[in-house]
Design an enzyme around this catalytic site. Structure first.
Site, PDB file in Angstrom:
ATOM      1  N   ASP A 142       0.815  -1.234   0.000  1.00 59.38           N
ATOM      2  CA  ASP A 142       0.000   0.000   0.000  1.00 59.38           C
ATOM      3  C   ASP A 142       0.841   1.274   0.000  1.00 59.38           C
ATOM      4  OD1 ASP A 142      -2.350  -1.452  -0.004  1.00 59.38           O
ATOM      5  OD2 ASP A 142      -2.391  -1.597   2.181  1.00 59.38           O
ATOM      6  N   GLY A 187      -5.790  -1.265  -2.469  1.00 59.27           N
ATOM      7  CA  GLY A 187      -5.517  -0.018  -1.756  1.00 59.27           C
ATOM      8  C   GLY A 187      -6.808   0.549  -1.185  1.00 59.27           C
TER       9      GLY A 187
END
Lengths: 407, 407
Positions: A142, A187
């Protein structure tokens, strides 16, 4: 002579094992370190005393470990309670550390793992327990950890995203017709990874015209207008959608099943995420019918070691290796992170950050990396992300199959 | 001295351009062949006279073309009508052939393309048009062409399937919990490709325990029993599902939305295919709750050149190259196909098959390659498929991006 213990935590990446390899290799070669041990399934392995020896690792094992995705030692999602709420768990952990004569503890993971490193080191300080260095080693696809320039795992994932899109673009533009491919990228809270779809654009082809990121409110009308505009001059486009895009009230688009409801009254997107909902939106709102397909990269994007970025693998290894160096130098409660010296040529330095300053914060894409219309990134983002996908990690295959180091 | 014309047709693969490269390279180097030309979007390019020169291809272009997925020349899905129904289209095609002084026509594609080659060559024979050799060059990830041992495109797709599954297995087995990953694999009528999921099983890990193939009727109860049985002794398994699995009435499971209807009355699988329907089935029928995720490899499996099989790339190139050889030797209405001399060591011979014997037939997996319980393949299949994923095609990258040859 104290022993070393290492564990892995949180979601898998392509290179979390490269960081483990760095810890193991430095641990084995360091005369001041005794046994090199691993805890299976992170903190859970400490609590259940499931601790294994890693002293037998050969150079070949290290090489294979660097191309083995996911966590060799297994993982867990356990977040430590505050010591004031549940001291028993801390007592147990430090009892196991003592029993195994642990002088160095390395925890490789994301935000929660940095929180664990922070809590354990604070507890040790409070209780006057010394003789143990506690170091967090960063990983997360991420890329949302603060202070560090970027996180190991991000680059390889970005490389998979960009190259998959390049290949999908050729695949989808083969017929003489208009077509759209929506790719849904991981994400939940930050769009770093989805933004790397823009890296697919190069001198030869320009597949991606629209990015939808969690940093920008997803406005249905603006989005449909943007797609209409792009399709006026292009036959084929790829739309990169972050799974975490939200509407103006902060609700995830992936949960707005109403947007995906078809003429038959069925929710066509109930099991899908943001990508399929957006696909359905386009089908009902675009003025002309355009062939549209949604592809979810799903967990494949975070485990596709076969095309890992060499920069990422090498940096992940170095982060683990430097973690041991920092501990040997007497540091504790730190995380080796990256400080960028230059993007072109790419130069990075590994420095210790205080885990207290890292744990529980999240880094979004800064405004100056987002284009003004909200559907793209600026040259600043490209300069930032481009070096992270550089280089190919040489992969050992046998009979056409990528080879692993497994427990 | 006659000119050469080549076209591509049907769905993309990772190596259809390698066959084009073989045709171009042999065409350019052959003194008895004049210009090397390409038709854009297959037969459509002939009809619209969208014909381009390929004479300028350098060795570097050839190398890049071999790693460029999809169809360099573009594709079409046009199936030729019978000449008795619509002779005009045949007249037009042969008029364009004549105008461009074409003596050699190569059509790279699957079943429909072999049908085109067959019809054009039959028409030429009937009308006494000579001086043109018409050759089909096989490609299809589905591996369902008859006579030839296998088809170019299948091996690279199989390699993506097997290696993706190996990586996904490590990804999903990271936590201490039971989990299932369902992978949905292409193949509407034959299960060749889904069956290659079994290649993921090796000495180190054994990810795949259950295959669901179109060759075997999908029986819900038997399937749920099989999954229950496997999960008694395993924490993690991958179930490989062909998109083309059917129920006892011959209906595609991917269309049995009733099987995917949840407690809320919504069809949770309306936009998904067989994989998501099977996921939903398991969630409602398994005695214990097991974390289950469905991953559709979608078009990524057929265009992921970055991990193509070297055997496949080389064979695809050779098929194109030999097609030109056969034409130069005076053959027409043939397709270069593969005849297996030995599996271990792997030895293959390229021989001409009559396109009439190939077009419009489909090859299913033979019974002796399917396991008796209907959920797996026999050692015979493994021996057959294993050599086809062998070897890694060296890939040229720039700035971390796979490089292509594009028009």
């Amino acid at each position: 002579m104290k022993n070393l213990l290492v564990g892995q935590s949180g979601g898998p990446t392509s290179v979390i094992n490269a960081s483990l390899a760095g810890v193991i290799q430095n641990g084995i070669k360091s005369p001041e370190i005794g046994k090199v041990l691993g805890t299976v399934n992170g903190i859970e392995g400490i609590l259940s005393e499931n601790i294994i020896s890693l002293d037998h690792f050969t150079d070949q094992d290290i090489t294979l470990l660097k191309q083995t995705p996911s966590s060799y030692l297994g993982s867990c999602r356990k977040k430590l309670p505050d010591a004031s709420d549940d001291e028993a768990i801390y007592k147990k952990i430090f009892e196991v550390f003592k029993k195994n004569d642990i002088g160095y503890f390395f925890y490789i993971g994301g935000n929660d793992s940095m929180d664990t490193a922070k809590k354990l080191s604070s507890y040790a300080t409070e209780k006057g327990i010394d003789g143990i260095k506690i170091i967090g080693v960063p990983k997360t696809i991420d890329n949302d950890l603060v202070l560090t320039d970027h996180t190991p795992g991000f680059g390889s994932c970005a490389k998979f995203v960009a190259n998959s899109i390049r290949q999908l673009y050729l695949d989808t533009s083969v017929y003489k017709m208009k077509s759209i491919v929506i790719v849904e990228i991981m994400g939940r809270n930050a769009g770093w990874l989805a933004a790397t779809a823009a890296l697919a654009n190069a001198d030869d082809i320009h597949p991606v015209d629209i990015l939808c990121l969690p940093e920008v409110v997803f406005d249905v009308d603006k989005f449909v207008d943007k797609v209409s505009e792009v399709m006026k001059t292009k036959d084929t486009t790829i739309i990169a959608i972050s799974e975490g895009i939200k509407d103006e009230t902060g609700r995830y688009i992936g949960e707005r099943k109403d947007l995906g409801t078809g003429a038959d009254g069925f929710s066509h997107a109930a099991l899908g995420g943001a990508g399929r909902i957006v696909e359905h939106l386009l089908q009902s709102k675009l003025p002309e019918k355009i062939k549209t397909r949604t592809i979810e990269f799903s967990t494949l994007q975070r485990c596709f070691s076969a095309t890992a970025s060499k920069v990422d693998v090498d940096e992940a290894f170095s982060a683990g290796f430097m973690a041991v160096e920092f501990a040997k130098e007497g540091m504790t409660a730190v995380m080796p992170g990256f400080k960028r010296l230059s993007s072109n040529p790419y130069k990075m330095e590994i420095v210790p950050f205080d885990v207290k300053d890292v744990a529980n914060y999240e880094k979004e894409i800064p405004k100056d990396m987002l284009s003004s219309d909200g559907f793209g990134v600026t040259e600043k983002f490209i300069e930032y992300a481009k070096p992270l996908i550089e280089g190919e990690n040489p992969i050992i295959y046998k009979d056409g199959l990528i080879q692993f180091k497994t427990r």
